[in-house]
Design a protein around this motif. Sequence first.
Motif, short mmCIF file in Angstrom:
data_model
loop_
_atom_site.label_atom_id
_atom_site.label_comp_id
_atom_site.label_asym_id
_atom_site.label_seq_id
_atom_site.Cartn_x
_atom_site.Cartn_y
_atom_site.Cartn_z
N GLY A 1 -22.27 -3.22 -2.79
CA GLY A 1 -21.41 -2.53 -1.84
C GLY A 1 -22.22 -2.01 -0.69
N GLY A 2 -21.55 -1.43 0.30
CA GLY A 2 -22.23 -1.04 1.52
C GLY A 2 -22.26 0.45 1.77
N VAL A 3 -23.00 0.82 2.83
CA VAL A 3 -23.04 2.18 3.34
C VAL A 3 -22.63 2.13 4.81
N LYS A 4 -22.42 3.30 5.38
CA LYS A 4 -21.98 3.42 6.77
C LYS A 4 -20.68 2.61 6.96
N TRP A 5 -20.62 1.78 7.99
CA TRP A 5 -19.38 1.04 8.27
C TRP A 5 -19.18 -0.16 7.37
N SER A 6 -20.07 -0.38 6.44
CA SER A 6 -19.98 -1.57 5.58
C SER A 6 -19.20 -1.33 4.30
N GLY A 7 -18.60 -0.16 4.18
CA GLY A 7 -17.68 -0.01 3.06
C GLY A 7 -17.90 1.21 2.21
N TYR A 8 -17.16 1.22 1.13
CA TYR A 8 -17.16 2.35 0.20
C TYR A 8 -16.95 1.83 -1.21
N GLY A 9 -17.81 2.29 -2.14
CA GLY A 9 -17.66 1.90 -3.53
C GLY A 9 -18.55 0.73 -3.89
N ARG A 10 -18.53 0.37 -5.17
CA ARG A 10 -19.39 -0.69 -5.67
C ARG A 10 -18.62 -1.62 -6.60
N GLU A 11 -18.98 -2.91 -6.53
CA GLU A 11 -18.47 -3.90 -7.48
C GLU A 11 -19.67 -4.47 -8.22
N GLY A 12 -19.48 -4.82 -9.50
CA GLY A 12 -20.58 -5.36 -10.28
C GLY A 12 -21.40 -4.28 -10.95
N GLY A 13 -22.21 -4.71 -11.93
CA GLY A 13 -23.03 -3.75 -12.66
C GLY A 13 -22.18 -2.80 -13.48
N GLU A 14 -22.82 -1.85 -14.11
CA GLU A 14 -22.05 -0.87 -14.89
C GLU A 14 -21.25 0.05 -13.97
N GLU A 15 -21.68 0.13 -12.68
CA GLU A 15 -20.92 0.95 -11.73
C GLU A 15 -19.63 0.29 -11.29
N GLY A 16 -19.50 -1.02 -11.49
CA GLY A 16 -18.40 -1.77 -10.92
C GLY A 16 -17.03 -1.41 -11.45
N LEU A 17 -16.95 -0.92 -12.68
CA LEU A 17 -15.64 -0.58 -13.25
C LEU A 17 -15.21 0.85 -12.95
N ILE B 1 0.81 -1.22 0.00
CA ILE B 1 0.00 0.00 0.00
C ILE B 1 0.85 1.27 0.00
N PRO B 2 1.94 1.35 0.74
CA PRO B 2 2.74 2.59 0.70
C PRO B 2 3.50 2.80 -0.61
N ASP B 3 3.59 1.78 -1.46
CA ASP B 3 4.35 1.92 -2.69
C ASP B 3 3.61 2.82 -3.68
N GLU B 4 4.32 3.80 -4.23
CA GLU B 4 3.67 4.78 -5.10
C GLU B 4 3.12 4.17 -6.38
N ARG B 5 3.56 2.96 -6.72
CA ARG B 5 3.05 2.32 -7.92
C ARG B 5 1.64 1.76 -7.73
N ILE B 6 1.21 1.57 -6.49
CA ILE B 6 -0.15 1.10 -6.22
C ILE B 6 -1.10 2.29 -6.30
N ARG B 7 -2.06 2.20 -7.21
CA ARG B 7 -2.97 3.32 -7.46
C ARG B 7 -4.38 3.08 -6.93
N LEU B 8 -4.67 1.85 -6.48
CA LEU B 8 -5.98 1.54 -5.89
C LEU B 8 -5.82 0.36 -4.97
N VAL B 9 -6.50 0.42 -3.81
CA VAL B 9 -6.56 -0.70 -2.87
C VAL B 9 -7.99 -1.21 -2.86
N ALA B 10 -8.18 -2.47 -3.23
CA ALA B 10 -9.50 -3.09 -3.25
C ALA B 10 -9.51 -4.22 -2.23
N PHE B 11 -10.43 -4.15 -1.27
CA PHE B 11 -10.40 -5.09 -0.13
C PHE B 11 -11.80 -5.58 0.17
N THR B 12 -11.92 -6.87 0.46
CA THR B 12 -13.14 -7.44 1.03
C THR B 12 -12.75 -8.16 2.32
N GLY B 13 -13.44 -7.80 3.40
CA GLY B 13 -13.12 -8.41 4.68
C GLY B 13 -13.80 -7.69 5.81
#
Length: 477
Positions: free
Chosen positions: A445-461, A213-225
Amino acid sequence: MEYPDLSLFVGGAWRKTANSLPVVNPSNEVEIGRVPVASTADLDDALNAAEAGFRVWSKVSPRERSDVMLRAARLMRERIDEIAYSITLEHGKPFRQGQLEVIRGAEFFEWDAGEAQRLYGRVIPGVEGIRHSVLRQPIGQVAAFSPWNFPMSQPARKIAGALASGCSVILKAAEETPGGAYHIARAFKDAGLPDGVLNLVFGVPADISGHLIPDERIRLVAFTGSTVVGRHLTTMASEYMTPVLMELGGHAPVIVCGDVDPAVVAPICAERKYRNAGQVCTSPTRFYVDEGLFDRFTDGFVSKARSTVVGDGFSDGVQMGPVANDRRLAAMATLVEDAVSQGAELLAGGARIGNAGYFFEPTVLANVPDSARVMTEEPFGPIAVLNPIKSLDDGIMQANRLPYGLAAYGFTHSAANAHEMAERVETGNLSINTLEASLPETPFGGVKWSGYGREGGEEGLHHYTVVKNVSHKMSIE
């Protein structure tokens, strides 16, 4: 069929490491393989490979990217039994459920392969002689982290979005269930994916995230957990202004209105609750049932829970396998004990099954006070909570009581009730008269403490791209 000989996949090549960790079959606690532990040098090689892979892949046309993804998906479908065998060995879920997971993973790749060709920008009208264009371009190298509960479909979701958008990815898959991600990497290698576009590593989670994550070459962090880990990774990424895509924990409520037939709804709810031994972030857990139906709903739910066949995923007729490890067994027992000590009724289950394998009984708790830990902590296991409600308003208030909002469900024949739930329940995904929380074609995807952003659908990309505005004046004056 045999469990795969696990390796890292870096720069298009398989590699072994000096250190490894055991992979254990949760149905019998027997070691079935060794998962390699990436060193700092391995991670640096993966970063270099992903950077080189991105330079190639980002210039490949969407149609060609789509073709590679579809070839890989076809290979996964052809290898369904082999992959499902690995999933059942390492995770414990029934073999048929492992097969369905392979299909679901292939569907993610197939959907996003199509969306790769529809990642449109737009032209904004301006004054005469000036054109404003909006471009969507791949964000770059992605660090992706997938959990253990769905060994193939969870990695598939993140890899699919990254590759369809033109990004490269370093995936850190779960050490407990590494086989699914291994088979994905194998399929993409065989499908002709350029070297370095997909890299697969395993190891100590904190060491890998702390290096990537601290490496400048990483431009996005995607996490499920879990929410706890997701918030930690988000804080780390924010120090480097790195965007995140977070799909975190939930504690899904189910509102059962008074106009449905409990004899029909209760078995449907119980069957879904115990799918994957309840180890699903969208698992229906808090059941708020109209008080007029409560006793009949409870009887039907308990009957289904008690009749659920628990055992080794390769045995005929098994409907639920083990939980992931002995830590989950202890967590389930603690939550049940706490609830009962505060006045909850234990109507089914509540204990470990046998002394070999991590099997826990399908459990039903009723009339549980809000002060019990299971009412605020996601059990992530085969525990269902059934409480009566006086009205739909009461149910919505209870559904919204927690700081989580990943998935919620409702059962009603009333359009007015459905509208009220759609408008007022605080969640990223609401399903009415069904317990299917997401599909490849719908945003998840979630709201509140359940996350940020969306996967799937036309929004997923969208999270895998950056928006660039280009203002072009046709002449220099």
